[in-house]
Design a protein around this motif. Sequence first.
Motif, PDB file in Angstrom:
ATOM      1  N   GLU A 394      -5.109 -13.213  -5.307  1.00 48.66           N
ATOM      2  CA  GLU A 394      -4.732 -12.069  -6.493  1.00 48.66           C
ATOM      3  C   GLU A 394      -6.088 -11.431  -6.473  1.00 48.66           C
ATOM      4  N   TRP A 395      -6.250 -10.600  -5.318  1.00 49.16           N
ATOM      5  CA  TRP A 395      -7.257  -9.527  -5.607  1.00 49.16           C
ATOM      6  C   TRP A 395      -6.852  -8.424  -6.537  1.00 49.16           C
ATOM      7  N   ASP A 396      -7.696  -7.799  -7.113  1.00 45.34           N
ATOM      8  CA  ASP A 396      -7.344  -6.738  -8.136  1.00 45.34           C
ATOM      9  C   ASP A 396      -6.690  -5.599  -7.290  1.00 45.34           C
ATOM     10  N   GLU A 397      -7.090  -5.237  -5.956  1.00 48.17           N
ATOM     11  CA  GLU A 397      -6.487  -4.252  -5.059  1.00 48.17           C
ATOM     12  C   GLU A 397      -5.203  -4.613  -5.085  1.00 48.17           C
ATOM     13  N   PHE A 398      -4.803  -5.797  -4.966  1.00 47.43           N
ATOM     14  CA  PHE A 398      -3.287  -6.124  -4.683  1.00 47.43           C
ATOM     15  C   PHE A 398      -2.543  -5.887  -6.235  1.00 47.43           C
ATOM     16  N   GLN A 399      -3.137  -6.482  -7.179  1.00 51.10           N
ATOM     17  CA  GLN A 399      -2.606  -6.344  -8.406  1.00 51.10           C
ATOM     18  C   GLN A 399      -2.260  -4.909  -8.943  1.00 51.10           C
ATOM     19  N   ASP A 400      -3.311  -3.982  -8.429  1.00 50.39           N
ATOM     20  CA  ASP A 400      -3.147  -2.440  -8.862  1.00 50.39           C
ATOM     21  C   ASP A 400      -2.185  -1.452  -8.004  1.00 50.39           C
ATOM     22  N   MET A 401      -1.446  -2.246  -7.098  1.00 46.88           N
ATOM     23  CA  MET A 401      -0.728  -1.433  -6.069  1.00 46.88           C
ATOM     24  C   MET A 401       0.459  -0.850  -6.893  1.00 46.88           C
ATOM     25  N   ASP A 402       0.754   0.338  -6.701  1.00 44.76           N
ATOM     26  CA  ASP A 402       1.709   1.329  -7.212  1.00 44.76           C
ATOM     27  C   ASP A 402       3.182   0.954  -6.172  1.00 44.76           C
ATOM     28  N   PRO A 403       4.177   0.321  -6.980  1.00 44.01           N
ATOM     29  CA  PRO A 403       5.265   0.177  -6.217  1.00 44.01           C
ATOM     30  C   PRO A 403       5.895   1.143  -5.630  1.00 44.01           C
ATOM     31  N   VAL A 404       5.926   2.450  -6.270  1.00 50.45           N
ATOM     32  CA  VAL A 404       6.847   3.721  -5.646  1.00 50.45           C
ATOM     33  C   VAL A 404       5.870   4.220  -4.297  1.00 50.45           C
ATOM     34  N   GLN A 412      10.735  -2.119   5.118  1.00 47.69           N
ATOM     35  CA  GLN A 412      11.454  -2.632   3.966  1.00 47.69           C
ATOM     36  C   GLN A 412      10.950  -3.171   2.732  1.00 47.69           C
ATOM     37  N   ARG A 413      11.518  -2.829   1.474  1.00 45.68           N
ATOM     38  CA  ARG A 413      10.999  -3.138   0.372  1.00 45.68           C
ATOM     39  C   ARG A 413      11.211  -4.710  -0.051  1.00 45.68           C
ATOM     40  N   ASN A 414      10.753  -5.320   0.537  1.00 41.69           N
ATOM     41  CA  ASN A 414      10.649  -7.098   0.447  1.00 41.69           C
ATOM     42  C   ASN A 414       9.385  -7.520  -0.139  1.00 41.69           C
ATOM     43  N   MET A 415       9.436  -8.005  -1.245  1.00 43.12           N
ATOM     44  CA  MET A 415       7.906  -8.378  -1.950  1.00 43.12           C
ATOM     45  C   MET A 415       8.067  -9.987  -2.368  1.00 43.12           C
ATOM     46  N   VAL A 416       7.222 -10.751  -1.774  1.00 40.33           N
ATOM     47  CA  VAL A 416       7.099 -12.193  -2.202  1.00 40.33           C
ATOM     48  C   VAL A 416       5.781 -11.995  -3.028  1.00 40.33           C
ATOM     49  N   ASP A 417       5.802 -12.349  -4.252  1.00 33.74           N
ATOM     50  CA  ASP A 417       4.596 -12.558  -5.180  1.00 33.74           C
ATOM     51  C   ASP A 417       4.092 -14.046  -5.316  1.00 33.74           C
ATOM     52  N   GLY A 418       3.151 -14.353  -4.381  1.00 35.60           N
ATOM     53  CA  GLY A 418       2.852 -15.866  -4.251  1.00 35.60           C
ATOM     54  C   GLY A 418       1.832 -16.069  -5.453  1.00 35.60           C
ATOM     55  N   ARG A 419       1.567 -15.252  -6.332  1.00 31.34           N
ATOM     56  CA  ARG A 419       0.539 -15.455  -7.325  1.00 31.34           C
ATOM     57  C   ARG A 419       1.017 -14.955  -8.669  1.00 31.34           C
ATOM     58  N   ASN A 420       2.241 -14.481  -8.751  1.00 35.80           N
ATOM     59  CA  ASN A 420       2.778 -14.138 -10.087  1.00 35.80           C
ATOM     60  C   ASN A 420       1.845 -13.018 -10.574  1.00 35.80           C
ATOM     61  N   ILE A 421       1.348 -11.964 -10.008  1.00 34.34           N
ATOM     62  CA  ILE A 421       0.554 -11.236 -10.755  1.00 34.34           C
ATOM     63  C   ILE A 421       1.243  -9.633 -10.705  1.00 34.34           C
ATOM     64  N   LEU A 422       2.494  -9.611 -10.179  1.00 33.62           N
ATOM     65  CA  LEU A 422       3.060  -8.165 -10.191  1.00 33.62           C
ATOM     66  C   LEU A 422       3.965  -7.951 -11.268  1.00 33.62           C
ATOM     67  N   ASP A 423       4.471  -6.920 -11.728  1.00 37.84           N
ATOM     68  CA  ASP A 423       5.644  -6.898 -12.567  1.00 37.84           C
ATOM     69  C   ASP A 423       6.743  -6.644 -12.101  1.00 37.84           C
ATOM     70  N   PRO A 424       7.591  -7.685 -12.098  1.00 39.48           N
ATOM     71  CA  PRO A 424       8.887  -7.813 -11.398  1.00 39.48           C
ATOM     72  C   PRO A 424       9.811  -6.407 -11.842  1.00 39.48           C
ATOM     73  N   VAL A 425       9.743  -6.002 -13.136  1.00 43.34           N
ATOM     74  CA  VAL A 425      10.612  -5.094 -13.592  1.00 43.34           C
ATOM     75  C   VAL A 425      10.207  -3.810 -13.106  1.00 43.34           C
ATOM     76  N   ALA A 426       8.941  -3.581 -12.857  1.00 40.93           N
ATOM     77  CA  ALA A 426       8.271  -2.296 -12.258  1.00 40.93           C
ATOM     78  C   ALA A 426       8.557  -2.322 -10.631  1.00 40.93           C
ATOM     79  N   TRP A 427       8.451  -3.567 -10.152  1.00 44.23           N
ATOM     80  CA  TRP A 427       8.753  -3.416  -8.558  1.00 44.23           C
ATOM     81  C   TRP A 427      10.364  -3.104  -8.371  1.00 44.23           C
ATOM     82  N   ARG A 428      11.305  -4.021  -9.287  1.00 41.27           N
ATOM     83  CA  ARG A 428      12.633  -3.793  -9.030  1.00 41.27           C
ATOM     84  C   ARG A 428      13.074  -2.285  -9.203  1.00 41.27           C
ATOM     85  N   LYS A 429      12.651  -1.894 -10.267  1.00 41.15           N
ATOM     86  CA  LYS A 429      12.860  -0.398 -10.749  1.00 41.15           C
ATOM     87  C   LYS A 429      12.429   0.479  -9.314  1.00 41.15           C
TER      88      LYS A 429
END
Length: 440
Positions: A394-404, A412-429
């Motif tokens: 869970e480095w900040d650099e990954f947490q700060d990624m812009d999903p768009v 392909q837009r496939n994400m596995v968030d192994g540390r539960n640090i991303l916002d699922p709503v924003a990424w799915r959107k």
Amino acid sequence: MTERPKLSVIGTGYLGTTHAVCMVELGYDVIGLDVDEEKIERLAKGEVPFFEPGLPELLSKHSSSGKLRFTTSYEEVAEFADVHFICVGTPQKKGEYSADLRHVESAFTSLSPHLTRKVLVVGKSTVPAGTAAHMEKLMRSLTPSKDVELAWNPEFLREGFAVEDTLRPDRLVFGVHSDWAEQQLRAAFAPVIETGTPVVVTDFATAELVKVAANSFLATKISFINAMAEVCETTGADVTALSKAIGYDDRIGHKFLRAGLGFGGGCLPKDIRAFIARAGELGVDQAVSFLREVDEINLRRRARTVELGLDLIDGSYRGTRIAILGAAFKPNSDDIRDSPALDVAASIGRRGGDVVVYDPQALDNARRAHPELAYVNSLDEALTGADVTMVLTEWDEFQDMDPVAVGEQVAQRNMVDGRNILDPVAWRKAGWRYRALGRP
Ligand code: UGA
């Protein structure tokens, strides 16, 4: 003996280097020793041989003060110091659960013959119960001075916060056999004690156990929430909300309750295994048999992460490009010992995935440990053309990624968030298929 004892630190790994530099910062004269000449040369030049925030600045501040020096000579160390801290590593033995005490034994064996006056030798390394008593005998059998004493003073610093934890620890634990030893330790930690840090004075066996008990508790807390994550996965519940909710009870607390890929590093995994092994030797296996489950829950999270990726690409890694974000066992560290991230990366590689690994600090260490994997030097390179992206540290650099924006780079837009640090709503959107551990 002076009021401010002169100190030596034997073993200049993560623990010893931090301890040596912080003791100088606290006003002591310190000599550091390691058997690794290259390490000593780098330290003497003011270079920290690993990544630890804040430590290089402190080392360079004190490098030219004359209050800190480094050597490979036990004779020089014995001549100089009144209190010697043994800070060498106790890794897991290859193919066994128990701790390898060879570095501890070698430090005592090498130092003892040079001790010709009354000094205190302090064990800081994490060791199985009974080691201190054994080292005391060994030291007494080898030292010409009959007055030498031993104490055990476990260390609780976390990598990434090592400087802060050393200068302002939660508590100090002194395992001693005499008032004299306690007074030497009080003198060696005077500035820390003066700020109100609690001191627990106890016997050797308790001091040794405090350390393994603390790490076992922390490992258990992480595996508890990861066990809840397993249950959440089959019930459709969300472990991050569950963790938040139970953590508000201050008897439980939020710390160390982050569900995800689980614990790794040079301490928690090997310490619980060494505890299981030692309890077995002592005939109290049952008392800590739950630690086997703690270990297994932790390892199952790694396997589950590999499966989550497979779900996103229809059951085979062969011919797919997998971006692994993270190699260190946790952020703010370059330590890859028992790294969950690298374990997952290696497992996917073995299953035929075209794995590319990126980490902001740990690439050199990762390359050495897993030369079979491919590495890139930037997040952008890792993301380009990826079929699955996995956030495993869970480095900040990954947490700060812009999903768009990131969505434009991958294949392909496939994400596995192994540390539960991303916002699922924003990424799915943003059009991503998002999978996480313990979260719908
Ligand atoms: C650990 C202890 O926290 C220190 O107190 C101890 O001094 C040290 O071991 C040691 O024995 O020398 P450290 O190994 O630096 O420190 O790492 P931690 O911060 O404890 O993290 C361990 C692992 O647990 C990491 O992989 C981290 O990602 C994971 N973790 C931590 C979680 O999965 N969830 C959490 O909620 C917290």
